[in-house]
Structure formats: structure tokens, C-alpha cells
Design a protein around this motif. Structure first.
Motif, PDB file in Angstrom:
ATOM      1  N   GLY A 133       0.810  -1.205   0.000  1.00  0.00           N
ATOM      2  CA  GLY A 133       0.000   0.000   0.000  1.00  0.00           C
ATOM      3  C   GLY A 133       0.843   1.254   0.000  1.00  0.00           C
ATOM      4  N   TYR A 134       0.212   2.363   0.357  1.00  0.00           N
ATOM      5  CA  TYR A 134       0.852   3.676   0.344  1.00  0.00           C
ATOM      6  C   TYR A 134       0.205   4.514   1.433  1.00  0.00           C
ATOM      7  CZ  TYR A 134      -3.255   3.889  -2.704  1.00  0.00           C
ATOM      8  OH  TYR A 134      -4.516   3.733  -3.229  1.00  0.00           O
ATOM      9  N   SER A 135       0.873   5.596   1.801  1.00  0.00           N
ATOM     10  CA  SER A 135       0.434   6.381   2.961  1.00  0.00           C
ATOM     11  C   SER A 135      -0.331   7.636   2.583  1.00  0.00           C
ATOM     12  CB  SER A 135       1.646   6.756   3.820  1.00  0.00           C
ATOM     13  OG  SER A 135       2.625   7.406   3.018  1.00  0.00           O
ATOM     14  N   GLY A 136      -0.516   7.919   1.299  1.00  0.00           N
ATOM     15  CA  GLY A 136      -1.194   9.142   0.890  1.00  0.00           C
ATOM     16  C   GLY A 136      -2.693   9.118   1.064  1.00  0.00           C
ATOM     17  N   ASN A 137      -3.266   7.939   1.287  1.00  0.00           N
ATOM     18  CA  ASN A 137      -4.708   7.802   1.483  1.00  0.00           C
ATOM     19  C   ASN A 137      -4.974   6.428   2.058  1.00  0.00           C
ATOM     20  OD1 ASN A 137      -7.479   7.763   1.417  1.00  0.00           O
ATOM     21  ND2 ASN A 137      -7.675   8.018  -0.798  1.00  0.00           N
ATOM     22  N   VAL A 138      -4.935   6.336   3.379  1.00  0.00           N
ATOM     23  CA  VAL A 138      -5.087   5.021   4.009  1.00  0.00           C
ATOM     24  C   VAL A 138      -5.682   5.164   5.397  1.00  0.00           C
ATOM     25  CG1 VAL A 138      -2.757   5.001   5.019  1.00  0.00           C
ATOM     26  CG2 VAL A 138      -3.894   2.830   4.503  1.00  0.00           C
ATOM     27  N   LEU A 139      -6.453   4.170   5.776  1.00  0.00           N
ATOM     28  CA  LEU A 139      -7.013   4.058   7.125  1.00  0.00           C
ATOM     29  C   LEU A 139      -6.451   2.806   7.769  1.00  0.00           C
ATOM     30  CD1 LEU A 139      -9.399   5.208   9.056  1.00  0.00           C
ATOM     31  CD2 LEU A 139     -10.672   3.243   8.177  1.00  0.00           C
ATOM     32  N   LEU A 140      -6.004   2.905   9.013  1.00  0.00           N
ATOM     33  CA  LEU A 140      -5.464   1.770   9.755  1.00  0.00           C
ATOM     34  C   LEU A 140      -6.347   1.478  10.957  1.00  0.00           C
ATOM     35  CD1 LEU A 140      -1.668   2.740   9.823  1.00  0.00           C
ATOM     36  CD2 LEU A 140      -2.758   1.049   8.342  1.00  0.00           C
ATOM     37  N   ARG A 141      -6.611   0.210  11.189  1.00  0.00           N
ATOM     38  CA  ARG A 141      -7.333  -0.219  12.391  1.00  0.00           C
ATOM     39  C   ARG A 141      -6.313  -0.264  13.525  1.00  0.00           C
ATOM     40  NH1 ARG A 141     -12.206  -2.743  12.736  1.00  0.00           N
ATOM     41  NH2 ARG A 141     -12.178  -3.160  10.481  1.00  0.00           N
ATOM     42  N   ARG A 142      -6.326   0.736  14.372  1.00  0.00           N
ATOM     43  CA  ARG A 142      -5.227   0.952  15.311  1.00  0.00           C
ATOM     44  C   ARG A 142      -5.015  -0.210  16.275  1.00  0.00           C
ATOM     45  NH1 ARG A 142      -3.800   3.126  20.144  1.00  0.00           N
ATOM     46  NH2 ARG A 142      -5.971   3.215  20.823  1.00  0.00           N
ATOM     47  N   VAL A 143      -6.094  -0.854  16.704  1.00  0.00           N
ATOM     48  CA  VAL A 143      -5.961  -1.928  17.705  1.00  0.00           C
ATOM     49  C   VAL A 143      -5.716  -3.301  17.078  1.00  0.00           C
ATOM     50  CG1 VAL A 143      -7.350  -0.695  19.394  1.00  0.00           C
ATOM     51  CG2 VAL A 143      -8.477  -2.229  17.778  1.00  0.00           C
ATOM     52  N   SER A 144      -5.637  -3.355  15.756  1.00  0.00           N
ATOM     53  CA  SER A 144      -5.342  -4.623  15.100  1.00  0.00           C
ATOM     54  C   SER A 144      -3.965  -5.128  15.517  1.00  0.00           C
ATOM     55  CB  SER A 144      -5.373  -4.444  13.581  1.00  0.00           C
ATOM     56  OG  SER A 144      -4.677  -5.497  12.935  1.00  0.00           O
ATOM     57  N   PRO A 145      -3.812  -6.428  15.740  1.00  0.00           N
ATOM     58  CA  PRO A 145      -2.491  -6.964  16.071  1.00  0.00           C
ATOM     59  C   PRO A 145      -1.477  -6.781  14.946  1.00  0.00           C
ATOM     60  CG  PRO A 145      -4.043  -8.748  15.620  1.00  0.00           C
ATOM     61  CD  PRO A 145      -4.846  -7.493  15.709  1.00  0.00           C
ATOM     62  N   HIS A 146      -1.971  -6.529  13.736  1.00  0.00           N
ATOM     63  CA  HIS A 146      -1.067  -6.310  12.610  1.00  0.00           C
ATOM     64  C   HIS A 146      -0.659  -4.843  12.472  1.00  0.00           C
ATOM     65  CE1 HIS A 146      -1.791 -10.413  11.406  1.00  0.00           C
ATOM     66  NE2 HIS A 146      -3.091 -10.201  11.389  1.00  0.00           N
ATOM     67  N   VAL A 147      -1.303  -3.963  13.255  1.00  0.00           N
ATOM     68  CA  VAL A 147      -0.991  -2.532  13.231  1.00  0.00           C
ATOM     69  C   VAL A 147      -0.363  -2.096  14.547  1.00  0.00           C
ATOM     70  CG1 VAL A 147      -1.990  -0.207  13.081  1.00  0.00           C
ATOM     71  CG2 VAL A 147      -2.830  -2.033  11.573  1.00  0.00           C
ATOM     72  N   ASP A 148      -0.920  -2.545  15.660  1.00  0.00           N
ATOM     73  CA  ASP A 148      -0.441  -2.158  16.980  1.00  0.00           C
ATOM     74  C   ASP A 148       1.028  -2.552  17.150  1.00  0.00           C
ATOM     75  OD1 ASP A 148      -0.482  -1.233  19.611  1.00  0.00           O
ATOM     76  OD2 ASP A 148      -1.077  -3.201  20.390  1.00  0.00           O
ATOM     77  N   GLY A 149       1.864  -1.565  17.399  1.00  0.00           N
ATOM     78  CA  GLY A 149       3.295  -1.805  17.593  1.00  0.00           C
ATOM     79  C   GLY A 149       4.123  -1.794  16.322  1.00  0.00           C
ATOM     80  N   ARG A 150       3.484  -1.823  15.157  1.00  0.00           N
ATOM     81  CA  ARG A 150       4.229  -1.795  13.898  1.00  0.00           C
ATOM     82  C   ARG A 150       4.641  -0.353  13.597  1.00  0.00           C
ATOM     83  NH1 ARG A 150       4.590  -5.500  10.019  1.00  0.00           N
ATOM     84  NH2 ARG A 150       2.814  -6.649  10.886  1.00  0.00           N
ATOM     85  N   ARG A 151       5.875  -0.167  13.162  1.00  0.00           N
ATOM     86  CA  ARG A 151       6.374   1.178  12.900  1.00  0.00           C
ATOM     87  C   ARG A 151       7.053   1.251  11.531  1.00  0.00           C
ATOM     88  NH1 ARG A 151       3.288   1.793  16.199  1.00  0.00           N
ATOM     89  NH2 ARG A 151       3.407   2.931  18.190  1.00  0.00           N
ATOM     90  N   PHE A 152       7.158   2.466  11.014  1.00  0.00           N
ATOM     91  CA  PHE A 152       7.831   2.700   9.740  1.00  0.00           C
ATOM     92  C   PHE A 152       9.339   2.694   9.962  1.00  0.00           C
ATOM     93  CE2 PHE A 152       3.598   4.399   9.167  1.00  0.00           C
ATOM     94  CZ  PHE A 152       3.276   4.051   7.870  1.00  0.00           C
ATOM     95  N   ASN A 153      10.046   2.159   8.987  1.00  0.00           N
ATOM     96  CA  ASN A 153      11.494   1.966   9.065  1.00  0.00           C
ATOM     97  C   ASN A 153      12.215   3.309   8.971  1.00  0.00           C
ATOM     98  OD1 ASN A 153      14.170   1.190   8.781  1.00  0.00           O
ATOM     99  ND2 ASN A 153      13.734  -0.412   7.280  1.00  0.00           N
ATOM    100  N   LEU A 154      12.911   3.686  10.041  1.00  0.00           N
ATOM    101  CA  LEU A 154      13.624   4.966  10.067  1.00  0.00           C
ATOM    102  C   LEU A 154      14.733   5.017   9.016  1.00  0.00           C
ATOM    103  CD1 LEU A 154      13.943   5.621  13.916  1.00  0.00           C
ATOM    104  CD2 LEU A 154      12.306   6.627  12.313  1.00  0.00           C
ATOM    105  N   ALA A 155      15.291   3.863   8.671  1.00  0.00           N
ATOM    106  CA  ALA A 155      16.375   3.823   7.689  1.00  0.00           C
ATOM    107  C   ALA A 155      15.904   4.236   6.303  1.00  0.00           C
ATOM    108  CB  ALA A 155      16.995   2.434   7.635  1.00  0.00           C
ATOM    109  N   LEU A 156      14.580   4.191   6.070  1.00  0.00           N
ATOM    110  CA  LEU A 156      14.026   4.564   4.769  1.00  0.00           C
ATOM    111  C   LEU A 156      13.386   5.950   4.800  1.00  0.00           C
ATOM    112  CD1 LEU A 156      12.324   1.173   3.788  1.00  0.00           C
ATOM    113  CD2 LEU A 156      14.618   1.987   3.215  1.00  0.00           C
ATOM    114  N   GLY A 157      13.577   6.676   5.872  1.00  0.00           N
ATOM    115  CA  GLY A 157      12.912   7.958   6.045  1.00  0.00           C
ATOM    116  C   GLY A 157      13.390   9.063   5.141  1.00  0.00           C
TER     117      GLY A 157
END
Length: 318
Positions: free
Chosen positions: A163-187
Motif C-alpha cells: 500500500g501507500y500512505s497518501g490515502n489510508v485508514l489503519l485499524r489501530r488496535v489490530s495486532p497487525h498494526v499495533d506496535g508496527r512502525r515505519f522503518n527509520l532507515a528509509l525515512g
């Protein structure tokens, strides 16, 4: 923000997150969010993460906050690293869902409601909407005809795998979202969102599409160039190649050969379509993407796209 009365429905809390970097257009983004049409069961809050070394967006956000019909939170996260800003939004979010939209875009009135409706209907962990580009009359005819800047989900074997971040909704409490972070090395190189959603899917997360959740993105003069498109296609290919290496380390030589064959095929197609500019350039850009994939498979460092741009320039892009 217009809300329709649905008092019998439970309240759904949503944080709408906007990462920004020296972008005056942020004012238009926030004004479009103010015009959202939401059911009474949805309560929205806006989080603006300023990624500039100096808090350059603070004054703009403060000036608009009193006129906006929702709570507006400003976070200063200096570093000119888009992953840092995205992670700051994830950390600040407290609602049932959080949405990302870019600071050079405007949302349509039913954007957020459409994302939520799809999330509730599918149970998906992430829901993508289309990003429709708006071209100025001065943009090259081949570019407007081929619509090279718009973004929409890609289906593979009946699934959306990234996917992409320009238009997205995340289910915050999902186990696949909760605790997942964007890679700082690719920032600073980009591709952080591709990696995020690819890993979310690989770990069992579901990605859905809300075709009516439309975001509009004007194509600025500096982006209405073949060189701009080529650079981003190459970086996109690098990200894809790196992800392939992580998933299929033992097949690197096979993947390199396949990418080389695809690149040759695309460049041959571009040569055959030399008289049809939008088709020629589409094939050439696909070839450049496959060359980028070879670069990623070989472990060559991804090119840097973000940070260090002049005020008003495009510092963040998917």
C-alpha cells in the motif's frame, strides 16, 4: 465538518494524521478536512506532525485551529525523516482508527466515511483509497493523457499485497498494526510505506480498497517532468528489489535475471511506441522501475528523495 444524526450508533474515534514539511498547501489540506461529511457516530481529531528542523508549520496550524470544527494537535518531530513523522503520528493516535493523508492533497467530503464503511464491512486491518492527480494546463499532453501521477491499489491474485500512505485508514488496535512502525532507515529514501504495508500483509494482515474514498493531489510544476517520474520509478524498483531479497534470499540471481528480462522487454516496447508519447513513456518508466529492482536486489543503497528541499518543495512522497 457536517455530521449526520445517528445517535443510536456507537461512537467511533478516528485520528486523521498529516505529516508535513515546509508545505504552505497544508492550509488547503486542513480546510478540506474541515468540510468532511461524517455520521454523528464518528468523532475525528487531526494530528499534524511537522518534520522540519524548525517548527515551521506551528504558526500556520495555530492560525487555523480556531476555525476548524475538530481538535487539532500539533507535533514537532525534527529530523527531515518522514518515517519519524509517521511514527510520531502512530504514537500520538488514541482512536479506534487512524488515517494518513499527505500535506499536498485535499480530501473529498465523503472520504473518511467511505474508508470507515469499508473497514467495518470487511474487517480489514488497512483500507486504501485512490489518489487522483490534478494536472495544470501547462503539464505535458502525454502526461495528462497517461495520468502518470495518480495512485490506486494494485491487486495480485485477488489480494492487495502492499500500500501507500497518501490515502489510508489503519485499524489501530489490530495486532497487525499495533506496535508496527515505519522503518527509520528509509525515512530519507522513501519506500517506507511500501515496506510497512508489504510486511503487514506478509504477517497476515488484510488490506482492502474503498474506491469512493477519494483524495485529490495537484501536480506541481517541478513534478510534471519525465525526470521526476523516472527517479521515483527507479526508487520504487529499488524498494521492490530489496523486499524480494528479504523474502527470497536464495533466489537472488533468478530474480535479477527476471528483472533484467522485464526491463529489456519494456525498453523494446518503448522503442516500438516512439510515435505515441504517453505509451512510449509508460513502457520506459516500467523499464526504469525494473532496473531499480536490479539495483535493490544487488543491495545498492537506495537513492535519497526527501528532506533538504526548499520551502514549498515536495519533501515527502509515496
Amino acid at each position: 465538518m457536517t455530521q449526520r444524526n445517528q445517535s443510536s450508533s456507537p461512537m467511533t474515534q478516528i485520528d486523521v494524521c498529516v505529516c508535513t514539511y515546509r508545505r504552505p498547501y497544508l492550509a488547503e489540506t486542513l480546510r478540506s478536512l474541515a468540510a468532511l461529511e461524517l455520521p454523528a457516530s464518528i468523532k475525528a481529531r487531526i494530528v499534524v506532525a511537522d518534520n522540519d528542523a524548525a517548527p515551521s508549520a506551528r504558526e500556520l496550524v495555530a492560525s487555523l485551529a480556531p476555525s476548524l470544527p475538530f481538535e487539532l494537535i500539533y507535533i514537532h518531530c525534527p529530523s527531515s525523516n518522514i518515517s519519524l513523522a509517521r511514527n510520531a503520528c502512530l504514537d500520538a493516535a488514541s482512536g479506534d482508527f487512524l488515517a494518513f493523508v499527505d500535506d499536498d492533497s485535499t480530501v473529498t467530503a465523503k472520504w473518511l466515511a467511505a474508508l470507515i464503511e469499508t473497514a467495518e464491512a470487511t474487517g480489514a486491518d488497512a483500507v486504501l483509497g485512490p489518489v487522483q492527480s490534478l494536472y495544470a494546463p501547462s503539464a505535458p499532453d502525454w502526461m495528462r493523457r497517461g495520468d502518470f501521477h495518480s495512485t490506486s491499489p494494485v491487486w495480485v491474485d485477488g489480494q492487495i499485497r502492499t500500500g501507500y500512505s497518501g490515502n489510508v485508514l489503519l485499524r489501530r488496535v489490530s495486532p497487525h498494526v499495533d506496535g508496527r512502525r515505519f522503518n527509520l532507515a528509509l525515512g530519507k529514501t522513501g519506500g517506507e510505506d511500501t515496506e510497512y504495508f508489504s510486511q503487514l500483509h506478509a504477517d497476515g494482515g488484510q488490506i482492502a480498497c474503498a474506491p469512493d474514498a477519494i483524495v485529490l493531489e495537484p501536480v506541481t510544476e517541478n513534478r510534471a517532468r519525465l525526470q521526476w517520474l523516472a527517479k521515483r520509478r527507479f526508487r520504487s524498483g529499488q524498494t521492490h528489489g530489496r523486499l524480494l531479497t528479504n523474502r527470497q534470499a536464495g533466489r537472488r540471481s533468478v530474480q535479477i535475471g527476471l528483472a533484467a528480462a522485464k526491463a529489456a522487454y519494456c525498453f523494446a516496447g518503448a522503442a516500438a511506441l516512439v510515435a505515441v508519447p504517453h505509451k512510449r513513456n509508460r513502457q520506459a518508466l516500467r523499464g526504469i522501475m525494473h532496473v531499480g529492482a536490479i539495483s535493490g536486489l544487488l543491495g545498492i543503497r537506495e537513492i535519497r528523495l526527501y528532506g533538504d528541499e526548499p520551502a514549498g518543495g515536495r519533501a515527502h512522497a509515496a
